[in-house]
Structures are given as C-alpha cells and as structure tokens.
Design a protein around this motif. Sequence first.
Motif, short mmCIF file in Angstrom:
data_model
loop_
_atom_site.label_atom_id
_atom_site.label_comp_id
_atom_site.label_asym_id
_atom_site.label_seq_id
_atom_site.Cartn_x
_atom_site.Cartn_y
_atom_site.Cartn_z
N UNK A 50 2.82 18.51 -4.80
CA UNK A 50 2.11 19.76 -5.09
C UNK A 50 2.43 20.28 -6.48
N UNK A 51 3.69 20.22 -6.90
CA UNK A 51 4.11 20.77 -8.18
C UNK A 51 3.78 19.87 -9.36
N UNK A 52 3.92 18.56 -9.16
CA UNK A 52 3.84 17.65 -10.30
C UNK A 52 2.74 16.61 -10.20
N UNK A 53 2.06 16.54 -9.06
CA UNK A 53 1.02 15.53 -8.91
C UNK A 53 1.55 14.15 -8.57
N UNK A 54 2.84 14.07 -8.24
CA UNK A 54 3.46 12.80 -7.89
C UNK A 54 4.71 13.07 -7.09
N UNK A 55 4.97 12.21 -6.13
CA UNK A 55 6.17 12.28 -5.31
C UNK A 55 6.40 10.92 -4.69
N UNK A 56 7.36 10.84 -3.80
CA UNK A 56 7.63 9.58 -3.13
C UNK A 56 6.48 9.21 -2.19
N UNK A 57 6.29 7.92 -2.08
CA UNK A 57 5.28 7.37 -1.18
C UNK A 57 5.94 6.73 0.03
N UNK A 58 5.14 6.50 1.05
CA UNK A 58 5.49 5.61 2.15
C UNK A 58 4.96 4.25 1.73
N UNK A 59 5.78 3.23 1.89
CA UNK A 59 5.41 1.87 1.48
C UNK A 59 5.07 1.04 2.72
N UNK A 62 0.89 -1.16 0.00
CA UNK A 62 0.00 0.00 0.00
C UNK A 62 0.92 1.21 0.00
N UNK A 63 0.86 2.00 -1.05
CA UNK A 63 1.71 3.17 -1.23
C UNK A 63 0.87 4.41 -1.00
N UNK A 64 1.32 5.28 -0.11
CA UNK A 64 0.54 6.48 0.21
C UNK A 64 1.46 7.66 0.44
N UNK A 65 0.89 8.86 0.27
CA UNK A 65 1.65 10.07 0.57
C UNK A 65 2.02 10.08 2.04
N UNK A 66 3.19 10.61 2.32
CA UNK A 66 3.65 10.70 3.70
C UNK A 66 2.83 11.71 4.48
N UNK A 67 2.58 11.38 5.73
CA UNK A 67 1.94 12.29 6.67
C UNK A 67 2.85 12.40 7.90
N UNK A 68 2.61 13.40 8.73
CA UNK A 68 3.47 13.65 9.89
C UNK A 68 3.62 12.41 10.77
N UNK A 69 2.56 11.62 10.90
CA UNK A 69 2.61 10.44 11.75
C UNK A 69 3.57 9.37 11.24
N UNK A 70 4.01 9.48 9.98
CA UNK A 70 4.96 8.51 9.40
C UNK A 70 6.41 8.81 9.75
N UNK A 71 6.67 9.98 10.31
CA UNK A 71 8.05 10.43 10.51
C UNK A 71 8.90 9.43 11.29
N UNK A 72 8.41 8.94 12.42
CA UNK A 72 9.24 8.05 13.24
C UNK A 72 9.63 6.78 12.49
N UNK A 73 8.68 6.18 11.80
CA UNK A 73 8.96 4.94 11.07
C UNK A 73 9.92 5.19 9.91
#
Length: 182
Positions: free
Chosen positions: A59-68, A11-22
Amino acid sequence: MADDIFTDRLHLSRAVAADLDAIFAIQNDPRVWAHYPSLRHTDPATTLHMMERWSRSWEQAGLGSWVARLRETGEIIGNGGCTLLREEVWNVGYRIAADHHGNGYATELARAGIEQARIIAPDRPVIAFLVEHNRVSAHVAEKLGLELVHRAPDVGNPDPAVMRLVYADRPLTPAQLAAALG
C-alpha cells in the motif's frame, strides 16, 4: 506495479488470506529456521502479522513480499521479494520451504523483487540482513550483487555471539543503516 510476476519457474503474487495456512507451514518448519530458531513461527497469528506488514508495504510503496508458487503445479513453496523498511531501504528477503532448498528459488524470487524495486524507486538502496552463520543466505545476497556493508553483534539475539550482517547494493547513509537494523 504488477501484483503478479512470472519468472522462469515461479508465479509470484500478493498474499491473500487463503495463503495463510501454507505460509504458516513454511514459517513453522524448524528446518527453515535452523539459523535463527527463536524466530520460528509457532502461532498462525505471527504469520498473519507478517503478511499484514507485506500488505502495508504494498500500500505504501507499491511493492512488498510475494507468495511464491511453482508455475507448473501452483504449490506454494515460499515467500519473499522486496519490502519497504522505514521509507529508507528495500529489504530483499527470501524464505523457501525446506523441501525446495538448493534449487535456486530464493535467488529467482529475490532477483524479481530487486528488479521491481529498481523500477519503483531506483534511488532507494536494496539491503539484505542476515546472521553471519547463515552462509547460504549470504551466498544468495552475493549472487544478487549485494556487498557486505555492516557486521556487528546481533542486538536482541538470544545467542550473544551471533553476528548480524547487512548487505547492500550501494553504501548506506547512517539513517539507511539504522532502518536496515530496525
């Protein structure tokens, strides 16, 4: 583009603040940075800055790295995908937790990123840049269909003997190569 993508196992998703520690735990692991130890994150602020770059690409391109995450358990096992570099090229990247190396997750993650990049901007090249002695990463780039287009000393590397490789899905213009090299 979809902020969430599901592959066979991820499951690939945009990073959120809660992902920082992992994500920091992965970026901080010396086993993950065996090929370039000086880039290992030693402070969560470095990881946060990286996640902010991903957000700007979204924001600029509609795509970036995901959290896996593993689909079965939800465990965060890495990050990657395609991020826009200087509006010239998509940089496909993959960083997988050391305990999950060797399972094909980097290829699965990167392939999903390339598929999305080609939907958004098929005329923009996809590149991967890596150090030459990281043969595993080069193997992933080759499995993705990328070909070696550049080899030169890695400017700024603490080890002057290290060579930088750029793989791409097509020949690059000088501006595109410059964007790839930073």
